[in-house]
Design an enzyme around this catalytic site. Structure first.
Site, PDB file in Angstrom:
ATOM      1  N   GLY A  11       0.802  -1.229   0.000  1.00 12.12           N
ATOM      2  CA  GLY A  11       0.000   0.000   0.000  1.00 12.12           C
ATOM      3  C   GLY A  11       0.831   1.273   0.000  1.00 12.12           C
ATOM      4  N   ASN A  12       1.971   1.270   0.741  1.00 11.34           N
ATOM      5  CA  ASN A  12       2.771   2.495   0.852  1.00 11.34           C
ATOM      6  C   ASN A  12       3.415   2.904  -0.477  1.00 11.34           C
ATOM      7  OD1 ASN A  12       4.570   0.273   0.966  1.00 11.34           O
ATOM      8  ND2 ASN A  12       6.119   1.498   1.980  1.00 11.34           N
ATOM      9  N   LYS A 128     -11.699  -9.066   3.440  1.00  9.32           N
ATOM     10  CA  LYS A 128     -10.714  -8.149   2.844  1.00  9.32           C
ATOM     11  C   LYS A 128     -11.167  -6.696   3.021  1.00  9.32           C
ATOM     12  CE  LYS A 128      -7.210  -7.101   0.208  1.00  9.32           C
ATOM     13  NZ  LYS A 128      -5.896  -7.281   0.788  1.00  9.32           N
ATOM     14  N   LYS A 213      -3.445  -9.407  -3.064  1.00 13.24           N
ATOM     15  CA  LYS A 213      -2.421  -9.263  -4.114  1.00 13.24           C
ATOM     16  C   LYS A 213      -1.164 -10.096  -3.827  1.00 13.24           C
ATOM     17  CE  LYS A 213       0.603  -6.141  -2.175  1.00 13.24           C
ATOM     18  NZ  LYS A 213      -0.006  -6.074  -0.877  1.00 13.24           N
ATOM     19  N   LYS A 275       1.533 -12.299   3.587  1.00 15.56           N
ATOM     20  CA  LYS A 275       2.830 -12.194   2.907  1.00 15.56           C
ATOM     21  C   LYS A 275       3.679 -13.423   3.224  1.00 15.56           C
ATOM     22  CE  LYS A 275       2.639  -7.229   3.315  1.00 15.56           C
ATOM     23  NZ  LYS A 275       1.798  -7.118   2.133  1.00 15.56           N
TER      24      LYS A 275
HETATM   25  N1  ADP Z   1       5.654  -9.921  12.504  1.00 13.97           N
HETATM   26  C1  ADP Z   1       5.667  -8.811  11.747  1.00 13.97           C
HETATM   27  N2  ADP Z   1       6.814  -8.432  11.142  1.00 13.97           N
HETATM   28  C2  ADP Z   1       6.842  -7.326  10.370  1.00 13.97           C
HETATM   29  N3  ADP Z   1       5.767  -6.528  10.143  1.00 13.97           N
HETATM   30  C3  ADP Z   1       4.591  -6.877  10.713  1.00 13.97           C
HETATM   31  C4  ADP Z   1       4.493  -8.035  11.524  1.00 13.97           C
HETATM   32  N4  ADP Z   1       3.190  -8.134  11.957  1.00 13.97           N
HETATM   33  C5  ADP Z   1       2.540  -7.101  11.428  1.00 13.97           C
HETATM   34  N5  ADP Z   1       3.358  -6.333  10.675  1.00 13.97           N
HETATM   35  C6  ADP Z   1       2.909  -5.119   9.946  1.00 13.97           C
HETATM   36  O1  ADP Z   1       2.473  -5.552   8.671  1.00 13.97           O
HETATM   37  C7  ADP Z   1       2.684  -4.476   7.756  1.00 13.97           C
HETATM   38  C8  ADP Z   1       2.563  -5.021   6.334  1.00 13.97           C
HETATM   39  O2  ADP Z   1       1.213  -5.264   6.054  1.00 13.97           O
HETATM   40  P1  ADP Z   1       0.322  -4.250   5.202  1.00 13.97           P
HETATM   41  O3  ADP Z   1       0.628  -2.838   5.585  1.00 13.97           O
HETATM   42  O4  ADP Z   1      -1.073  -4.717   5.280  1.00 13.97           O
HETATM   43  O5  ADP Z   1       0.889  -4.591   3.773  1.00 13.97           O
HETATM   44  P2  ADP Z   1       1.041  -3.823   2.387  1.00 13.97           P
HETATM   45  O6  ADP Z   1       2.437  -3.259   2.395  1.00 13.97           O
HETATM   46  O7  ADP Z   1       0.876  -4.907   1.376  1.00 13.97           O
HETATM   47  O8  ADP Z   1      -0.028  -2.761   2.303  1.00 13.97           O
HETATM   48  C9  ADP Z   1       4.048  -3.966   8.159  1.00 13.97           C
HETATM   49  O9  ADP Z   1       4.290  -2.664   7.686  1.00 13.97           O
HETATM   50  C10 ADP Z   1       3.959  -4.040   9.681  1.00 13.97           C
HETATM   51  O10 ADP Z   1       3.464  -2.830  10.199  1.00 13.97           O
HETATM   52  N1   CP Z   2      -5.957  -6.495  -3.519  1.00 19.47           N
HETATM   53  C1   CP Z   2      -5.157  -6.216  -2.454  1.00 19.47           C
HETATM   54  O1   CP Z   2      -4.595  -7.104  -1.814  1.00 19.47           O
HETATM   55  O2   CP Z   2      -5.021  -4.862  -2.168  1.00 19.47           O
HETATM   56  P1   CP Z   2      -4.254  -4.218  -0.926  1.00 19.47           P
HETATM   57  O3   CP Z   2      -2.864  -4.830  -0.912  1.00 19.47           O
HETATM   58  O4   CP Z   2      -4.234  -2.741  -1.218  1.00 19.47           O
HETATM   59  O5   CP Z   2      -5.028  -4.568   0.301  1.00 19.47           O
END
Ligand code: ADP
Ligand code: CP
Length: 318
Positions: A11-12, A128, A213, A275
């Site tokens: 997302g970032n 989701k 994703k 992930k």
């Molecule tokens: N055990 C862990 N190790 C590292 N990050 C973690 C852990 N548990 C939760 N997180 C959080 O999960 C985030 C990643 O998930 P998310 O922000 O949903 O993913 P995306 O980057 O796909 O949007 C990390 O930035 C962190 O804040």
């Molecule tokens: N489709 C999907 O996984 O989107 P985000 O990573 O933005 O949640």
């Protein structure tokens, strides 16, 4: 030929707070400046990205402006629309950075359909999160207006709508992606997890859902015989005891070790857990490595291998 790598953008990479097109394009320009380091390293990139905030926002815009003559589009079509918009921004940003670096590659977005099972239990259990965060009051009001929708509290950050998220079983446009890679073109594929479709004889029928994703990227990586799956997020490593005083970063980790940590509930569902699961699935299916690291650690990963690297087995140094 360099290594063929599927890179999944978190997302970032696209959206922090400002959901305007200009802000998302700006964020993707910064992302492209990082991604180009893989290209400079000689890697053959395949890019994928999320769409949770964008597809939820789009549904709200659709609902707000819909009339009988100009109806709101269903979720599968909205996913396709976000593949188009984010793909456009990404192509535009990558083209600019590739040109600035004097690199010859071009970029093309593949509107990608991803097969799911019609019987996937996820259709009956929405998980989701999509769209903006809401207060409890806003979520209650939205529920009143849309009794069929489900809202949950998302990790202490507010309330969000949730939709079904079935597991991907195949990627319809796999051959198109392979052909682009063979032609030296960088594909953007399975954006937003891909458009969920179910097979009915010769027909593919869109379903209202949003595929994760990371899982879709894993499936694509398997199908295109990728040498590595690289999941880019906001943190440079996977951690155990995340955010606690005894937090420990994982650098080189085996599938078996990660599976033990899953049993210990080390990874938050809906954020790090998918992930880790996608990484494990890829390593098990291919024997190749998966990597979880930060978007802004690409240079560190390319130069020094920093980040969490997941392998079938980790060799122990004597
Ligand atoms: N055990 C862990 N190790 C590292 N990050 C973690 C852990 N548990 C939760 N997180 C959080 O999960 C985030 C990643 O998930 P998310 O922000 O949903 O993913 P995306 O980057 O796909 O949007 C990390 O930035 C962190 O804040
Ligand atoms: N489709 C999907 O996984 O989107 P985000 O990573 O933005 O949640």
């Amino acid at each position: 030929m360099g290594r063929k790598i599927v890179v999944a953008l978190g997302g970032n990479a696209i959206l922090s707070k400002d959901a305007s097109a200009a802000a998302q394009q700006q964020a993707l320009l910064a992302t492209a400046k990082q991604l180009v380091k893989f290209v400079e390293n000689g890697d053959q990139l395949i890019i994928s990205h999320g769409n949770g905030p964008q597809v939820g926002n789009l549904l709200l815009q659709q609902a707000a402006g819909s009339t009988e003559e100009n109806p709101a589009m269903p979720l599968d079509t909205a996913v396709a629309m976000t593949q188009g918009s984010i793909g456009y921004w990404m192509q535009n940003a990558m083209n600019q950075v590739l040109k600035e670096k004097g690199l010859k590659q071009t970029v093309a977005t593949v509107v990608t359909q991803v097969e799911v099972s019609a019987d996937d239990p996820a259709f009956k259990n929405p998980t989701k999160p999509i769209g903006p965060f809401m207060s409890k009051g806003e979520a209650d009001l939205a529920k009143k207006e849309n009794p069929d929708f489900t809202f949950i509290e998302d990790s202490g950050r507010g309330y969000r709508r949730v939709v079904p998220s079935p597991k991907p079983t195949g990627v319809v446009e796999t051959q198109a992606v392979k052909t682009l890679v063979d032609a030296g073109i960088i594909p953007i594929s399975v954006g937003g997890g891909g458009i969920p479709v179910v097979t009915n004889g010769d027909q593919l029928i869109g379903r209202e859902a949003v595929i994760d994703k990371d899982f879709a990227s894993e499936k694509l990586a398997e199908l295109v015989d990728a040498d590595a799956l690289i999941i880019l997020t906001a943190v440079p490593n996977i951690y155990v005891n995340f955010n606690q005083p005894n937090q420990k970063k994982l650098e080189r980790v085996s599938v078996a070790e990660l599976e033990t940590y899953i049993e210990e509930n080390q990874f938050a569902p809906g954020s790090m857990l998918p992930k880790v699961q996608a990484a494990i699935d890829f390593v098990k299916a291919t024997g190749n490595q998966a990597v979880v690291t930060a978007l802004d650690n690409i240079e560190g990963f390319v130069k020094n291998g920093s980040g969490t690297v997941i392998s079938k087995k980790v060799s122990v140094r004597s």
